[in-house]
Structures are given as structure tokens and as C-alpha cells.
Design a protein around this motif. Structure first.
Motif, PDB file in Angstrom:
ATOM      1  N   ASP A   1       7.359   4.723   6.839  1.00  0.00           N
ATOM      2  CA  ASP A   1       8.789   4.512   6.632  1.00  0.00           C
ATOM      3  C   ASP A   1       9.648   5.285   7.631  1.00  0.00           C
ATOM      4  N   ALA A   2       9.013   5.856   8.662  1.00  0.00           N
ATOM      5  CA  ALA A   2       9.709   6.619   9.714  1.00  0.00           C
ATOM      6  C   ALA A   2      10.530   7.754   9.112  1.00  0.00           C
TER       7      ALA A   2
ATOM      8  N   VAL B   1       9.757  -2.289  11.226  1.00  0.00           N
ATOM      9  CA  VAL B   1       9.063  -2.107   9.959  1.00  0.00           C
ATOM     10  C   VAL B   1      10.109  -1.780   8.904  1.00  0.00           C
ATOM     11  N   VAL B   2      10.137  -2.579   7.867  1.00  0.00           N
ATOM     12  CA  VAL B   2      11.090  -2.362   6.775  1.00  0.00           C
ATOM     13  C   VAL B   2      10.490  -1.316   5.841  1.00  0.00           C
ATOM     14  N   PRO B   3      11.216  -0.234   5.552  1.00  0.00           N
ATOM     15  CA  PRO B   3      10.679   0.790   4.640  1.00  0.00           C
ATOM     16  C   PRO B   3      10.236   0.189   3.310  1.00  0.00           C
ATOM     17  N   ALA B   4       9.218   0.783   2.742  1.00  0.00           N
ATOM     18  CA  ALA B   4       8.601   0.250   1.534  1.00  0.00           C
ATOM     19  C   ALA B   4       9.545   0.189   0.343  1.00  0.00           C
ATOM     20  N   TRP B   5      10.560   1.045   0.331  1.00  0.00           N
ATOM     21  CA  TRP B   5      11.433   1.130  -0.841  1.00  0.00           C
ATOM     22  C   TRP B   5      12.707   0.310  -0.692  1.00  0.00           C
ATOM     23  N   HIS B   6      12.769  -0.559   0.279  1.00  0.00           N
ATOM     24  CA  HIS B   6      13.974  -1.408   0.440  1.00  0.00           C
ATOM     25  C   HIS B   6      13.691  -2.807  -0.005  1.00  0.00           C
TER      26      HIS B   6
ATOM     27  N   LEU C   1      -0.521   1.344  13.313  1.00  0.00           N
ATOM     28  CA  LEU C   1      -0.846   0.032  13.883  1.00  0.00           C
ATOM     29  C   LEU C   1       0.215  -0.991  13.495  1.00  0.00           C
ATOM     30  N   GLU C   2       0.700  -0.898  12.269  1.00  0.00           N
ATOM     31  CA  GLU C   2       1.779  -1.799  11.841  1.00  0.00           C
ATOM     32  C   GLU C   2       3.017  -1.614  12.711  1.00  0.00           C
ATOM     33  N   HIS C   3       3.364  -0.363  13.028  1.00  0.00           N
ATOM     34  CA  HIS C   3       4.525  -0.104  13.893  1.00  0.00           C
ATOM     35  C   HIS C   3       4.302  -0.651  15.292  1.00  0.00           C
TER      36      HIS C   3
ATOM     37  N   LEU D   1       0.829  -1.205   0.000  1.00  0.00           N
ATOM     38  CA  LEU D   1       0.000   0.000   0.000  1.00  0.00           C
ATOM     39  C   LEU D   1       0.868   1.260   0.000  1.00  0.00           C
ATOM     40  N   ALA D   2       1.943   1.240   0.773  1.00  0.00           N
ATOM     41  CA  ALA D   2       2.860   2.385   0.808  1.00  0.00           C
ATOM     42  C   ALA D   2       3.532   2.590  -0.548  1.00  0.00           C
TER      43      ALA D   2
END
Length: 185
Positions: free
Chosen positions: A90-91, A180-185, A168-170, A32-33
Motif C-alpha cells: 500500500d506504499a 496499485v490501489v491500496p487494499a483498504w480503498h 512484483l505487483e508494483h 491477500l493484503a
């Protein structure tokens, strides 16, 4: 009243299914991100085209397209709000980590849970209140576009909902001692 004892193997299977569901939720949030970022980039490209066309029309054609400015303002809202939601996941948002570093590990974890709960609450309130605003102005039209004024509040409503999901995921990741692994990694 009788107590039913669930065999250990069944408890493990149930726990494994729950863990798989949480992993699936995390993968869904990452997808989704990524989708939000792709849509934000597409919106940014459309924004650049609209502004460029407005400048071309004003200075070359001597006829400013009146819809381009309204569309640009609307696109800025969508690009910004989608990017803000992804930044929460993604913090990538602003944080003060010096205070957290002074706490013991257990205190750091509690502070992180508290902060994510506050961000979740903020996202829920933002989604709710912007939804109320969108509903209150839905009968009015954006000049030069003919769209409902409610479309101006839709991106913040959507972003608030995404912030809830990502916060909520965090929280789940922290409770599971994961990151949480960033969406772009």
C-alpha cells in the motif's frame, strides 16, 4: 526455418488473456493484503488480551502467568511482519520522494522500477534467510509455550514472501502504466 505469422485477432485475444491474468494477480494481492491486515488486527487483539492477563495475574492474583510474555513476544512478531508486508503493497513505508521529483517523468519511472526491484530482492533474501534460521532452530522450544523456536522466524519468512509478491505487483503496474490501489480503498 519458417516463421509463423499469428493473425492480429489472435494476438489481441492472447494479449487480452494476459491482461486479465495480470488484473487477477492484482486482485489476488489486494485480497491477500486485506487478509494480512485482518489477521494483524486479530493478533493485536490477542496481544492486548495476553498482556492484560499478565498484568492482572501479577497485580491482582499475585501469580504471574509465565506463558503470557512469551506469547506476547511471538504475537508482536506476527503483527509487525504482516503489517510491514502490507505497508510495502500500500506504499505506506518510508520513502524519499524529493529526489524522484527532480527527475524527468521517464527517469522517475525508472527509479521507481529500480526501488521496487530492490525491495523485491530484499523480501526474497529476508524470506530465504529467515527460512534458513527457522530450520536451524526448529528443534529448540520456546520456554513456557512448548512451541518450536522456528515459529519466531516464520512471520519474517512469510512477510518476505509477501513483499516479493507485492513488489512484483508494483513493477507490473508500473510497466502497464497503472497504479496499485491500496487494499483498504
Amino acid at each position: 526455418m519458417s516463421v509463423q505469422v499469428i493473425p492480429t485477432a489472435e494476438r489481441r485475444a492472447a494479449g487480452g488473456a494476459f491482461a486479465r491474468a495480470l488484473d487477477c494477480y492484482a486482485r489476488g494481492c489486494a485480497m491477500l493484503a486485506r487478509l494480512c491486515m485482518v489477521l494483524s488486527v486479530a493478533g493485536l487483539v490477542c496481544l492486548i488480551v495476553a498482556v492484560s492477563y499478565q498484568i492482572f495475574g501479577r497485580h491482582v492474583l499475585n501469580s504471574t502467568p509465565t506463558w503470557a510474555e512469551s506469547l506476547s513476544l511471538l504475537l508482536v512478531l506476527y503483527v509487525t511482519m504482516m503489517g510491514a508486508a502490507v505497508a510495502v503493497r500500500d506504499a505506506g513505508h518510508i520513502g524519499f520522494e524529493s529526489l524522484a521529483q527532480l527527475l524527468p517523468p521517464r527517469g522517475q519511472r525508472r527509479l521507481q522500477l529500480f526501488v521496487h526491484a530492490l525491495v523485491l530482492l530484499f523480501g526474497a533474501l529476508m524470506a530465504w534467510q529467515c527460512g534458513v534460521l527457522a530450520e536451524s532452530v526448529h528443534s529448540y522450544k520456546i520456554p513456557n509455550l512448548g512451541l518450536s523456536e522456528g515459529w519466531k522466524y516464520a512471520p519474517a519468512t512469510l512477510s518476505g514472501g509477501l513483499i516479493v509478491l507485492f513488489s512484483l505487483e508494483h513493477i507490473i503496474a508500473l510497466l502497464r502504466n497503472q497504479k496499485v490501489v491500496p487494499a483498504w480503498h
